[in-house]
Design a protein around this motif. Structure first.
Motif, PDB file in Angstrom:
ATOM      1  N   GLY A 169     -13.246  -4.334   4.410  1.00 41.92           N
ATOM      2  CA  GLY A 169     -12.584  -4.088   5.692  1.00 41.92           C
ATOM      3  C   GLY A 169     -11.871  -5.302   6.217  1.00 41.92           C
ATOM      4  N   GLY A 170     -11.426  -5.165   7.451  1.00 41.25           N
ATOM      5  CA  GLY A 170     -10.717  -6.255   8.111  1.00 41.25           C
ATOM      6  C   GLY A 170      -9.241  -6.249   7.763  1.00 41.25           C
TER       7      GLY A 170
ATOM      8  N   ARG B 230      -8.116   9.009  -2.950  1.00 41.54           N
ATOM      9  CA  ARG B 230      -8.618   7.634  -2.854  1.00 41.54           C
ATOM     10  C   ARG B 230      -8.344   7.130  -1.449  1.00 41.54           C
ATOM     11  NH1 ARG B 230      -6.021   3.116  -6.567  1.00 41.54           N
ATOM     12  NH2 ARG B 230      -7.309   3.993  -8.255  1.00 41.54           N
ATOM     13  N   THR B 231      -9.388   6.703  -0.773  1.00 46.10           N
ATOM     14  CA  THR B 231      -9.270   6.286   0.628  1.00 46.10           C
ATOM     15  C   THR B 231      -9.352   4.779   0.819  1.00 46.10           C
ATOM     16  OG1 THR B 231     -11.658   6.585   0.912  1.00 46.10           O
ATOM     17  CG2 THR B 231     -10.244   8.469   1.408  1.00 46.10           C
ATOM     18  N   ARG B 232      -9.893   4.039  -0.163  1.00 50.11           N
ATOM     19  CA  ARG B 232     -10.048   2.593   0.010  1.00 50.11           C
ATOM     20  C   ARG B 232     -10.019   1.915  -1.354  1.00 50.11           C
ATOM     21  NH1 ARG B 232     -14.534  -0.920   0.252  1.00 50.11           N
ATOM     22  NH2 ARG B 232     -15.995   0.848   0.078  1.00 50.11           N
TER      23      ARG B 232
ATOM     24  N   LEU C  21      -7.458  -0.223   3.333  1.00 45.73           N
ATOM     25  CA  LEU C  21      -7.729   1.175   3.668  1.00 45.73           C
ATOM     26  C   LEU C  21      -6.443   1.984   3.683  1.00 45.73           C
ATOM     27  CD1 LEU C  21     -10.195   0.601   6.664  1.00 45.73           C
ATOM     28  CD2 LEU C  21     -10.772   0.945   4.251  1.00 45.73           C
ATOM     29  N   LEU C  22      -6.590   3.277   3.385  1.00 46.78           N
ATOM     30  CA  LEU C  22      -5.442   4.186   3.484  1.00 46.78           C
ATOM     31  C   LEU C  22      -5.048   4.387   4.944  1.00 46.78           C
ATOM     32  CD1 LEU C  22      -3.496   6.144   2.050  1.00 46.78           C
ATOM     33  CD2 LEU C  22      -5.258   7.902   2.256  1.00 46.78           C
ATOM     34  N   GLY C  23      -6.030   4.553   5.803  1.00 45.36           N
ATOM     35  CA  GLY C  23      -5.773   4.644   7.247  1.00 45.36           C
ATOM     36  C   GLY C  23      -4.851   5.793   7.597  1.00 45.36           C
ATOM     37  N   ASP C  24      -3.902   5.494   8.499  1.00 42.25           N
ATOM     38  CA  ASP C  24      -2.954   6.495   8.994  1.00 42.25           C
ATOM     39  C   ASP C  24      -1.648   6.501   8.224  1.00 42.25           C
ATOM     40  OD1 ASP C  24      -4.825   7.106  10.930  1.00 42.25           O
ATOM     41  OD2 ASP C  24      -3.996   5.692  12.382  1.00 42.25           O
TER      42      ASP C  24
ATOM     43  N   LEU D 109       0.862  -1.183   0.000  1.00 40.81           N
ATOM     44  CA  LEU D 109       0.000   0.000   0.000  1.00 40.81           C
ATOM     45  C   LEU D 109       0.898   1.233   0.000  1.00 40.81           C
ATOM     46  CD1 LEU D 109      -2.650  -1.000   2.712  1.00 40.81           C
ATOM     47  CD2 LEU D 109      -2.591  -1.588   0.284  1.00 40.81           C
ATOM     48  N   TYR D 110       0.662   2.133  -0.943  1.00 36.66           N
ATOM     49  CA  TYR D 110       1.487   3.331  -1.091  1.00 36.66           C
ATOM     50  C   TYR D 110       0.582   4.554  -1.057  1.00 36.66           C
ATOM     51  CZ  TYR D 110       4.575   6.788  -3.303  1.00 36.66           C
ATOM     52  OH  TYR D 110       5.318   7.913  -3.578  1.00 36.66           O
TER      53      TYR D 110
END
Length: 399
Positions: A237-238, A202-204, A209-212, A62-63
């Motif tokens: 999720g998860g 883009r958040t998901r 998820l992008l998260g923190d 994830l980037y």
């Protein structure tokens, strides 16, 4: 063959096809000229004379893409790409889908071409979530119409779940969830509604998820989460947070790396000292005493000060011409016709004497104030006399 080489991380499928056309791929020493070669494994396959290792397990990263970077391996115009910002110790990664130059947020990257295709295909039904900041008037009813899809300039866009998050002045924040990844889909749909997009994030992407994740950071997804996703791509999720991959800081020229000093041992806690009345009084005196500082030779300048002497009235210097060892000063001469000055006790200052005759001793005695007579013990003071009444009318009297 192209599919197997792409899964092995040699290059993308298009690059592998180009390499085969150039005669760089061989099977058991025989150069291949077509990518339409069906193989069960990569045994005996070489690229540029080097044997190709068996494909490893698929890895997913994830980037957090910042704005202003291109999602491509190289740019003919010399603009910066995402590969210019990634750490050098990563394996060969290919992006899942693309993000525009000014679009930021979550970008998936993988080492497996088959996993990349599974994530990108609209038939898989993997959802993408975006947050857009746009300028212009819009209502929730207009956004709900996008659930049925929309056709713009002959291009059909599928169902979009759009919701109005909040308004900040003339700007609005809109959340959009879609299952397609067509070029500039979000921007074109919002422009079709009369909005001007100023920021897109883009958040998901599917369950990831992008998260923190901070801007410019990259993290690897746990292997069991990758396996779970390939079994059920539509789950939401998860999963655990990705493991961050630290990017080494470049060492400056002319500077040597200094080994870190050993950590000092932690001192053991000392037992509390018993406080007595005497020690407490001594501490109070020391706390309220004025701080003293000794002069340090070589640092503090030497200042010589003269002790101040209290000036008293009898220490005053005599005026010029009146001191000891000088001749007495003659009285000031009076001009002819000028009256001399005399002290007036009534005014409390010197005044000019009045011309005329001098007062006789009798007149001087009369001018002197009379002395008060002492009271006799036992004798009462006389009562003041009553004022006389003057008759001015038959019915009125006046004092």
């Amino acid at each position: 063959m192209a599919k197997l080489l792409a899964r092995a991380g040699v290059a993308s499928r298009r690059e592998v096809e180009r390499m085969i056309a150039e005669g760089r791929v061989a099977l058991d020493g025989v150069v291949l000229d077509t990518p339409a070669t069906i193989l069960q494994s990569l045994n005996g396959v070489t690229v540029d004379g080097e044997p190709v290792a068996a494909p490893a397990a698929a890895r997913l990263f994830l980037y957090h893409k910042p704005p202003g970077l291109l999602v491509t391996e190289r740019d003919p115009g010399g603009r910066k790409t995402i590969y210019d910002q990634l750490p050098d110790d990563l394996p060969r990664l290919v992006p899942v889908g693309r993000l525009d130059l000014n679009t930021e947020g979550l970008l998936l990257m993988t080492t497996d071409g088959e996993l990349k295709r599974q994530l990108e295909l609209p038939a898989t039904g993997v959802e993408r979530a975006y947050r857009a900041r746009a300028y212009g008037p819009i209502t929730q009813e207009q956004l709900e119409e996008l659930i049925h899809g929309v056709e713009i300039e002959g291009i059909r866009y599928g169902s979009i779940n759009a919701n109005l998050e909040r308004r900040t002045g003339a700007n609005v924040w809109i959340e959009m969830i879609l299952t397609e990844g067509k070029n500039r889909e979000v921007r074109r749909v919002l422009e079709y509604l009369g909005l001007k997009v100023s920021r897109l994030i883009r958040t998901r992407y599917g369950p990831f998820l992008l998260g923190d994740l901070a801007v410019g950071e990259i993290g690897e997804v746990k292997q069991h989460d990758v396996v779970s996703f390939r079994k059920d791509p539509t789950r939401k999720g998860g999963g655990e947070a990705p493991k961050l991959v630290e990017k080494p800081r470049p060492q400056q020229r002319g500077m040597q790396q200094i080994p870190s000093a050993p950590k000092a041992p932690i001192p053991k806690p000392q037992p509390a000292r018993r406080i007595t009345k005497t020690s407490a009084n001594r501490a109070d005196k020391a706390a309220f005493a004025e701080p003293t500082r000794q002069a340090q030779p070589g640092r503090d300048p030497v200042v010589l000060t003269k002790a101040t002497k209290v000036k008293r009235f009898y220490d005053a210097k005599p005026k010029a011409g009146t001191g000891a060892g000088t001749e007495p000063v003659a009285p000031r001469a009076i001009a002819p016709g000028q009256r001399p000055k005399v002290f007036s006790p009534e005014l409390g200052r010197n005044v000019r004497a009045k011309p005329g005759r001098t007062a006789t001793p009798t007149e001087a005695a009369e001018r002197k104030p009379a002395k008060a007579t002492p009271r006799t013990a036992g004798k009462a003071r006389a009562a003041p006399s009553k004022p006389a009444r003057v008759k001015i009318h038959k019915s009125r009297t006046r004092k």
